[in-house]
Motif scaffolding. Structure first.
Motif, PDB file in Angstrom:
ATOM      1  N   ARG A  80       0.824  -1.210   0.000  1.00 24.88           N
ATOM      2  CA  ARG A  80       0.000   0.000   0.000  1.00 24.88           C
ATOM      3  C   ARG A  80       0.860   1.264   0.000  1.00 24.88           C
ATOM      4  O   ARG A  80       0.547   2.233  -0.691  1.00 24.88           O
ATOM      5  CB  ARG A  80      -0.912   0.001   1.228  1.00 24.88           C
ATOM      6  CG  ARG A  80      -1.978   1.078   1.208  1.00 24.88           C
ATOM      7  CD  ARG A  80      -2.923   0.969   2.383  1.00 24.88           C
ATOM      8  NE  ARG A  80      -2.287   1.190   3.676  1.00 24.88           N
ATOM      9  CZ  ARG A  80      -1.918   2.384   4.147  1.00 24.88           C
ATOM     10  NH1 ARG A  80      -2.111   3.447   3.430  1.00 24.88           N
ATOM     11  NH2 ARG A  80      -1.355   2.494   5.320  1.00 24.88           N
ATOM     12  N   HIS A  86       2.798   0.115  -7.751  1.00 20.40           N
ATOM     13  CA  HIS A  86       2.321  -1.182  -8.234  1.00 20.40           C
ATOM     14  C   HIS A  86       3.286  -1.820  -9.231  1.00 20.40           C
ATOM     15  O   HIS A  86       2.922  -2.165 -10.348  1.00 20.40           O
ATOM     16  CB  HIS A  86       0.912  -1.042  -8.837  1.00 20.40           C
ATOM     17  CG  HIS A  86      -0.058  -0.438  -7.880  1.00 20.40           C
ATOM     18  ND1 HIS A  86      -0.670  -1.182  -6.891  1.00 20.40           N
ATOM     19  CD2 HIS A  86      -0.491   0.833  -7.719  1.00 20.40           C
ATOM     20  CE1 HIS A  86      -1.449  -0.390  -6.183  1.00 20.40           C
ATOM     21  NE2 HIS A  86      -1.353   0.842  -6.649  1.00 20.40           N
ATOM     22  N   CYS A 117      -4.790  -7.139  -5.828  1.00 24.07           N
ATOM     23  CA  CYS A 117      -4.825  -5.683  -6.044  1.00 24.07           C
ATOM     24  C   CYS A 117      -5.377  -5.361  -7.441  1.00 24.07           C
ATOM     25  O   CYS A 117      -4.752  -5.709  -8.450  1.00 24.07           O
ATOM     26  CB  CYS A 117      -3.419  -5.113  -5.894  1.00 24.07           C
ATOM     27  SG  CYS A 117      -3.299  -3.361  -6.280  1.00 24.07           S
ATOM     28  N   THR A 119      -5.489  -2.537  -9.036  1.00 21.86           N
ATOM     29  CA  THR A 119      -4.602  -1.646  -9.780  1.00 21.86           C
ATOM     30  C   THR A 119      -3.446  -2.424 -10.407  1.00 21.86           C
ATOM     31  O   THR A 119      -3.108  -2.216 -11.568  1.00 21.86           O
ATOM     32  CB  THR A 119      -4.062  -0.526  -8.866  1.00 21.86           C
ATOM     33  OG1 THR A 119      -5.156   0.114  -8.221  1.00 21.86           O
ATOM     34  CG2 THR A 119      -3.246   0.489  -9.656  1.00 21.86           C
ATOM     35  N   CYS A 120      -2.857  -3.350  -9.623  1.00 20.95           N
ATOM     36  CA  CYS A 120      -1.766  -4.172 -10.157  1.00 20.95           C
ATOM     37  C   CYS A 120      -2.258  -5.022 -11.325  1.00 20.95           C
ATOM     38  O   CYS A 120      -1.558  -5.194 -12.322  1.00 20.95           O
ATOM     39  CB  CYS A 120      -1.185  -5.077  -9.070  1.00 20.95           C
ATOM     40  SG  CYS A 120      -0.202  -4.208  -7.850  1.00 20.95           S
ATOM     41  N   ALA A 122      -4.695  -4.292 -13.338  1.00 24.50           N
ATOM     42  CA  ALA A 122      -4.906  -3.400 -14.485  1.00 24.50           C
ATOM     43  C   ALA A 122      -3.586  -3.130 -15.199  1.00 24.50           C
ATOM     44  O   ALA A 122      -3.510  -3.133 -16.428  1.00 24.50           O
ATOM     45  CB  ALA A 122      -5.544  -2.090 -14.028  1.00 24.50           C
ATOM     46  N   PHE A 123      -2.493  -2.907 -14.419  1.00 23.37           N
ATOM     47  CA  PHE A 123      -1.169  -2.706 -15.012  1.00 23.37           C
ATOM     48  C   PHE A 123      -0.703  -3.971 -15.717  1.00 23.37           C
ATOM     49  O   PHE A 123      -0.098  -3.910 -16.792  1.00 23.37           O
ATOM     50  CB  PHE A 123      -0.141  -2.300 -13.955  1.00 23.37           C
ATOM     51  CG  PHE A 123      -0.199  -0.855 -13.570  1.00 23.37           C
ATOM     52  CD1 PHE A 123      -0.087   0.140 -14.520  1.00 23.37           C
ATOM     53  CD2 PHE A 123      -0.353  -0.488 -12.250  1.00 23.37           C
ATOM     54  CE1 PHE A 123      -0.137   1.491 -14.164  1.00 23.37           C
ATOM     55  CE2 PHE A 123      -0.420   0.846 -11.879  1.00 23.37           C
ATOM     56  CZ  PHE A 123      -0.307   1.838 -12.841  1.00 23.37           C
ATOM     57  N   LYS A 126      -2.382  -4.268 -19.010  1.00 23.92           N
ATOM     58  CA  LYS A 126      -1.874  -3.222 -19.919  1.00 23.92           C
ATOM     59  C   LYS A 126      -0.555  -3.653 -20.551  1.00 23.92           C
ATOM     60  O   LYS A 126      -0.305  -3.404 -21.718  1.00 23.92           O
ATOM     61  CB  LYS A 126      -1.673  -1.939 -19.107  1.00 23.92           C
ATOM     62  CG  LYS A 126      -1.464  -0.713 -19.919  1.00 23.92           C
ATOM     63  CD  LYS A 126      -1.329   0.465 -18.966  1.00 23.92           C
ATOM     64  CE  LYS A 126      -1.574   1.759 -19.660  1.00 23.92           C
ATOM     65  NZ  LYS A 126      -1.446   2.885 -18.748  1.00 23.92           N
TER      66      LYS A 126
END
Length: 128
Positions: A80, A86, A117, A119-120, A122-123, A126
């Motif tokens: 966090r 991330h 996570c 966000t992780c 999503a990365f 990507k």
């Protein structure tokens, strides 16, 4: 002589901490040959300082061995705060080691933390 941490008795998954402490303090090995061989091989890499188990590392200070509950809190907090960008599980594990922490399932736990996570993830999508 330092006593074993009370929570070690209730966490069989983390028996190795209790076995290494017992080996370092009382020169006792587990009864099972396989477990005894593992402890005999791992014990030289550990030190007990003021009742806390530490792992020796290359080029770093002693790494504080954490119990499961402590490890979960530290990995969540590091993810966090320290790894807020991330970067991923391996970076998280390396940063925890640099900060002076160790537990034997560290990399697996960091992978699990990153998988939880959004966000992780999503990365990761990507980059793929």
């Amino acid at each position: 002589m330092h006593a074993l941490h009370p929570s070690l008795k209730s966490q069989p998954k983390w028996f190795w901490i209790a076995d290494i402490i017992r080996c370092k303090q009382e020169s006792e090995l587990p009864e099972k040959k396989y477990d005894a061989d593992c402890v005999r091989r791992r014990a030289p890499s550990f030190e007990i300082v003021d009742g806390q188990l530490y792992k020796r590392s290359f080029g770093c200070p002693l790494l504080c061995c954490l119990l499961p509950d402590e490890a979960k809190i530290v990995s969540m907090e590091a993810h966090r705060v320290t790894c807020a960008a991330h970067h991923g599980a391996n970076t998280l594990a390396r940063k925890l080691i640099i900060k002076g922490f160790y537990w034997h399932t560290m990399v697996r736990d960091c992978i699990d933390e990153v998988r939880k996570c959004p966000t992780c993830q999503a990365f990761a999508k990507k980059d793929a």
